[in-house]
Design a protein around this motif. Structure first.
Motif, PDB file in Angstrom:
ATOM      1  N   LYS A   6      75.656 102.595  38.321  1.00  0.00           N
ATOM      2  CA  LYS A   6      76.585 102.045  37.343  1.00  0.00           C
ATOM      3  C   LYS A   6      77.819 102.921  37.211  1.00  0.00           C
ATOM      4  O   LYS A   6      78.941 102.429  37.118  1.00  0.00           O
ATOM      5  N   ALA A   7      77.615 104.242  37.200  1.00  0.00           N
ATOM      6  CA  ALA A   7      78.741 105.168  37.090  1.00  0.00           C
ATOM      7  C   ALA A   7      79.663 105.056  38.297  1.00  0.00           C
ATOM      8  O   ALA A   7      80.891 105.042  38.160  1.00  0.00           O
ATOM      9  N   ARG A   8      79.063 104.963  39.483  1.00  0.00           N
ATOM     10  CA  ARG A   8      79.870 104.822  40.702  1.00  0.00           C
ATOM     11  C   ARG A   8      80.637 103.504  40.715  1.00  0.00           C
ATOM     12  O   ARG A   8      81.801 103.445  41.111  1.00  0.00           O
ATOM     13  N   HIS A   9      79.953 102.453  40.261  1.00  0.00           N
ATOM     14  CA  HIS A   9      80.591 101.143  40.246  1.00  0.00           C
ATOM     15  C   HIS A   9      81.757 101.130  39.259  1.00  0.00           C
ATOM     16  O   HIS A   9      82.829 100.595  39.553  1.00  0.00           O
ATOM     17  N   LEU A  10      81.574 101.752  38.087  1.00  0.00           N
ATOM     18  CA  LEU A  10      82.636 101.822  37.100  1.00  0.00           C
ATOM     19  C   LEU A  10      83.803 102.656  37.618  1.00  0.00           C
ATOM     20  O   LEU A  10      84.971 102.302  37.408  1.00  0.00           O
ATOM     21  N   LYS A  11      83.506 103.743  38.326  1.00  0.00           N
ATOM     22  CA  LYS A  11      84.553 104.582  38.910  1.00  0.00           C
ATOM     23  C   LYS A  11      85.364 103.788  39.930  1.00  0.00           C
ATOM     24  O   LYS A  11      86.592 103.884  39.984  1.00  0.00           O
TER      25      LYS A  11
END
Length: 393
Positions: free
Chosen positions: A9-14
């Protein structure tokens, strides 16, 4: 297909934030590509994040991609779920479609800078429904309309033969660059379904609707309740023309084409016809509040209503109306197609709701967390035995 972990999720948001910065930079320069202005409001990305927040994310990777006559280059591959059938795997299919849209638009931005492709991989698909097949074909068709000088790529060597056969029947291969077909491959009826080519348009075109009915009659031998089928198709198309793409629609990160798409299939073992109309608009629950008869619809729903309740209320309101001026009975006309055909039904997916209507079982409703990417209306007609070989008006 799997749920995102915290790291994913963090990578996708980044990645989404990086895409937003890229759009803002291009917007500040007034950049254009393919005739589409890249001046897109920042809240479009926020709307996308909200729409896809709790959906499963398909597998995505980047690897070298070679095409005859082209230098090898990097391509983004997105992998379809094994059940590519909206009615059976709603969240997985919706997550795949949303990410396909986003990656297509990202590819459009990057291709202006360097050669890069986005490829959908259907290798792992084990079952396929008319609904998802039509939605994916519509996405490819939209890309062709927006970028007529660039045909999308597919790499189908590892696709299951029935999947290739379905999309050849639907007409997808007329839209894309693909390897030549294997002449030794003969799959007459993949998944016990005979698909017919998709149709599409911008206006309410009776001739085009009749074309789909003729194609279905050819594969099934007959079309029950032909007059009602014609009326239902026209009403679904009219809904797109009048309501799906309002001028005040919220901003989106992907290009919009004001069109509808239709397709159909016949299942011989069950003597069952399926046909559907799909659009990529704002959805029925979003447009009904602007209608003069919306207050009457609200009286037919409970106070804590959902999108499915609103759709059901619109069907019931249309069933009870007889006046001719703005009578609001469009959804009832769509449902009336199956009223006298035992075992038949119509399914309407729009907003966060799904309503299935049949004469014998009445209304069945489902509500979802995430909004649907448009409106899908799918009819399933059971051909009665005495109807064999002839059409009923």
């Amino acid at each position: 297909m799997r749920r995102q972990s915290a790291i994913q999720k963090a990578r996708h948001l980044k990645w989404l934030r990086a895409l937003g910065r890229r759009i803002r930079r291009r917007r500040s320069k007034g950049a254009f590509f393919g005739g589409i202005s890249l001046r897109r409001p920042d809240d479009a990305l926020e709307a996308f994040r909200i729409a896809t927040a709790k959906l499963p994310v398909p597998k995505i990777d980047v690897r070298p991609f070679a095409w005859p006559g082209m230098p090898k280059h990097k391509a983004t591959f997105i992998y379809a779920p094994k059940t590519l059938w909206l009615n059976a795997a709603h969240d997985e299919v919706l997550g795949f479609m949303y990410q396909y849209r986003l990656l297509s638009y990202r590819s459009d931005l990057l291709i202006a800078k360097r050669r890069q492709s986005m490829v959908a991989d259907l290798t792992g698909v084990e079952s396929l429904g008319l609904d998802a097949a039509l939605m994916l074909t519509a996405e490819y068709h939209r890309n062709c309309l927006k970028f007529p000088n660039r045909r999308p790529y597919i790499s189908d060597e590892t696709w299951p033969p029935p999947i290739r056969s379905v999309f050849r029947s639907l007409g997808l291969y007329d839209l894309v660059d693909a390897p030549p077909p294997n002449n030794e491959e003969e799959i007459e009826e993949p998944f016990d379904l005979r698909f017919v080519p998709f149709i599409s348009g911008e206006k309410v075109e009776g001739e085009v609707a009749d074309q789909l009915i003729r194609q279905l009659s050819e594969v099934a031998g007959s079309t029950p309740a032909r007059v009602k089928v014609y009326a239902g198709l026209l009403e679904a198309i009219k809904n797109v023309r009048n309501h799906a793409y309002p001028v005040d629609a919220p901003p989106r990160i992907d290009p919009i084409v004001n069109r509808w798409w239709g397709a159909g299939a016949y299942q011989p073992s069950k003597r069952q016809l399926q046909f559907a109309v799909y659009d990529q608009g704002v959805g029925i629950p979003a447009t009904l509040p602007k209608k003069t008869f919306f207050e009457a619809i609200l009286q037919m729903t409970k106070p804590e209503r959902t999108d499915a309740d609103v759709i059901e209320g619109a069907i019931e309101y249309g069933r009870t109306q007889t006046d001719l001026e703005e009578r609001g009975n469009g959804l009832w006309t769509i449902c009336d197609v199956v009223r006298e055909l035992k075992g038949s039904s119509v399914r309407i997916v729009s907003g966060r709701g799904q309503v299935t209507w049949s004469a014998g079982r009445g209304v069945r409703k489902k509500n979802f967390v995430n909004p649907f990417c448009g409106t899908l209306i799918e009819w399933t007609l059971r051909l009665p035995p005495e109807d064999e070989g002839r059409a009923i008006a």
